[in-house]
Design a protein around this motif. Structure first.
Motif, short mmCIF file in Angstrom:
data_model
loop_
_atom_site.label_atom_id
_atom_site.label_comp_id
_atom_site.label_asym_id
_atom_site.label_seq_id
_atom_site.Cartn_x
_atom_site.Cartn_y
_atom_site.Cartn_z
N PRO A 378 0.80 -1.24 0.00
CA PRO A 378 0.00 0.00 0.00
C PRO A 378 0.83 1.28 0.00
O PRO A 378 0.34 2.33 -0.44
N ALA A 379 2.07 1.22 0.49
CA ALA A 379 2.90 2.43 0.55
C ALA A 379 3.71 2.66 -0.73
O ALA A 379 4.31 3.72 -0.89
N LEU A 380 3.73 1.69 -1.62
CA LEU A 380 4.57 1.76 -2.82
C LEU A 380 3.98 2.76 -3.81
O LEU A 380 2.93 2.55 -4.40
N TYR A 381 4.70 3.89 -4.00
CA TYR A 381 4.21 4.93 -4.90
C TYR A 381 5.13 5.19 -6.07
O TYR A 381 4.80 5.97 -6.97
N TYR A 382 6.29 4.53 -6.12
CA TYR A 382 7.26 4.82 -7.18
C TYR A 382 8.04 3.56 -7.53
O TYR A 382 8.70 2.96 -6.68
N ILE A 383 7.95 3.15 -8.80
CA ILE A 383 8.76 2.05 -9.32
C ILE A 383 9.45 2.54 -10.59
O ILE A 383 8.79 2.93 -11.56
N LYS A 384 10.76 2.52 -10.58
CA LYS A 384 11.53 2.90 -11.76
C LYS A 384 11.81 1.66 -12.58
O LYS A 384 12.41 0.70 -12.09
N CYS A 385 11.39 1.70 -13.85
CA CYS A 385 11.44 0.50 -14.70
C CYS A 385 12.21 0.73 -16.00
O CYS A 385 11.97 0.05 -17.00
N ARG A 386 13.11 1.67 -16.02
CA ARG A 386 13.82 1.99 -17.25
C ARG A 386 14.60 0.78 -17.77
O ARG A 386 15.32 0.11 -17.02
N GLY A 387 14.44 0.48 -19.05
CA GLY A 387 15.18 -0.61 -19.67
C GLY A 387 14.62 -1.99 -19.40
O GLY A 387 15.28 -2.98 -19.70
N CYS A 388 13.41 -2.07 -18.84
CA CYS A 388 12.77 -3.37 -18.60
C CYS A 388 11.96 -3.74 -19.84
O CYS A 388 10.78 -3.37 -19.97
N SER A 389 12.56 -4.45 -20.76
CA SER A 389 11.97 -4.69 -22.08
C SER A 389 10.77 -5.61 -22.05
O SER A 389 9.96 -5.61 -22.98
N ARG A 390 10.61 -6.39 -20.99
CA ARG A 390 9.51 -7.36 -20.94
C ARG A 390 8.21 -6.76 -20.41
O ARG A 390 7.18 -7.41 -20.42
N LEU A 391 8.26 -5.54 -19.93
CA LEU A 391 7.06 -4.92 -19.38
C LEU A 391 6.19 -4.35 -20.49
O LEU A 391 6.68 -3.70 -21.42
#
Length: 404
Positions: A378-391
């Motif tokens: 519930p507290a997770l507000y930021y996920i950096k996903c740069r270069g994650c080609s499978r997303l």
């Protein structure tokens, strides 16, 4: 029709509305920023006649220093004039003012006894010579001076001069609690700093001060005189297990430790786990540690809130399992470029209920664990996903995911 009294009242209200300006709603910090971009000092002087508030802000010593520094005309005489006028200054930033010598620093020491924070960093190769006596005067006469910043002196290519400056700080810096000397000199020059007079240091920043082989013993000796350190940052110092042992064997009160870009092994991680029980922030990015060392730290350092493992190529899902089991207080985690991390490991992080920020850039994870994390934490507000080609776009379009 309106009564005469009501009409007069409306007119007065309209006048008051016209008198009120949008500037009245701006906080002082924003007005100071606007003043800073005025083209000339004369324009700033005109602003002083607008109202009492503008006069007080335009007379701010920090703003005056910004003007003079920007025009490149700050010399010892100008600094002495400012110091004599603003005797109550508590903070002074003279970064990159290379023409200032001991004469100007002595004037500050004579006039500003309340000075608490001082920045004398150098951002160019121009040599600010003859500062040792002035720094000594500041440390001796300004008894409230606890924060000293002198970054980037390594650019001067004068290690002998830098070593003398460090000896001066070591001799007279008995009241310092915060010292930043990033990119100052090789770590071997730190010998003068541990004269026993810096025992009050709580926060020490030594980033990008390279450790040569012959500096190991000196560094270990220095740590003996700094048992109360709470923060130690040695990013890009390329320290090894022996130097790291000098840190965790003597600095048992560390809360924030940065030893990134070093050659430490799991031996150091085990030493940290048994010697630094108060640790809350650990940065070990770009190091060859494995899951064994990571498990030791997260098991015996229960207060960890931030953990930086960027580019720790040997960390696997087993390391994330240990984090999920023992790091319930963790708020920030960086596992970017950890190529051995899979979806299975990321699923485990759902147990970290206090997680707020996560960096999984350049990993091979897919949509499912990321979306589950966003749902379960519930507290997770930021996920950096740069270069994650499978997303896919399902994750890319989520407001809490950043791909830039």
């Amino acid at each position: 029709g309106k009564m005469d009294g009501a009409s007069d009242c409306d007119d007065r209200n309209e006048d008051e509305e016209h008198d009120e300006s949008v500037f009245d709603w701006l906080p002082d910090e924003v007005l100071l920023l606007i003043f800073f971009f005025l083209p000339t000092r004369a324009d700033l002087c005109r602003c002083a006649f607008i109202c009492q508030r503008w006069k007080a802000l335009s007379d701010d010593p920090s703003l005056l220093l910004e003007y003079i520094t920007r025009t490149g005309c700050l010399d010892d005489d100008a600094l002495a004039a400012i110091a004599s006028k603003y005797k109550g200054m508590r903070s002074l930033n003279l970064a990159n003012c290379v023409t200032i010598t001991s004469t100007g620093l002595q004037a500050v020491a004579d006039n500003c006894p309340r000075l608490n924070s001082f920045d004398l960093s150098v951002n160019s190769a121009a040599s600010p010579t003859n500062r040792e006596q002035g720094i000594a005067a500041l440390l001796q006469q300004c008894r409230n001076l606890t924060h000293l910043t002198m970054d980037y002196y390594r650019h001067l290519h004068d290690d002998e001069y830098n070593t003398r400056l460090l000896k001066t700080i070591g001799q007279y810096g008995e009241n310092l609690t915060h010292l930043s000397i990033r990119e100052f000199a090789p770590l071997s020059a730190l010998g003068g700093l541990y004269a026993g007079n810096c025992a009050k240091l709580r926060h020490l920043y030594l980033d990008s001060m390279h450790a040569w082989y012959n500096s190991r013993d000196e560094l270990c000796d220095m740590m003996q005189f700094m048992p109360q350190l709470r923060t130690l940052s040695m990013d890009k110092c390329y320290i090894d297990d022996k130097i790291a042992a000098g840190i965790y064997n003597y600095c048992h009160n560390l809360v924030h430790l940065n030893i990134s870009s070093s050659t430490i092994t799991d031996k150091t991680m085990v030493g940290i786990s048994t010697s630094l029980p108060l640790l809350e922030v650990l940065r070990v990015r770009c190091t060859p540690i494995t899951d064994v060392g990571l498990q030791a730290v997260v098991t015996y350092c229960p207060n960890l809130t931030e953990l930086d493992l960027l580019d720790c190529m040997k960390i696997t899902d087993a390391g994330l399992y240990a984090i999920s089991q023992y790091s319930s207080a963790l708020r920030k985690l960086d596992i970017a470029f950890c190529k051995k991390i899979t979806d299975n490991g990321l699923f485990l992080l759902c147990l970290c209920q206090n997680l707020e920020e996560l960096n999984i850039s350049s990993t091979q994870v897919s949509d499912e664990p990321v979306l589950l994390l966003l749902e379960r934490c519930p507290a997770l507000y930021y996920i950096k996903c740069r270069g994650c080609s499978r997303l896919s776009f399902h994750v890319r379009d989520h407001p809490n995911c950043v791909f830039e």
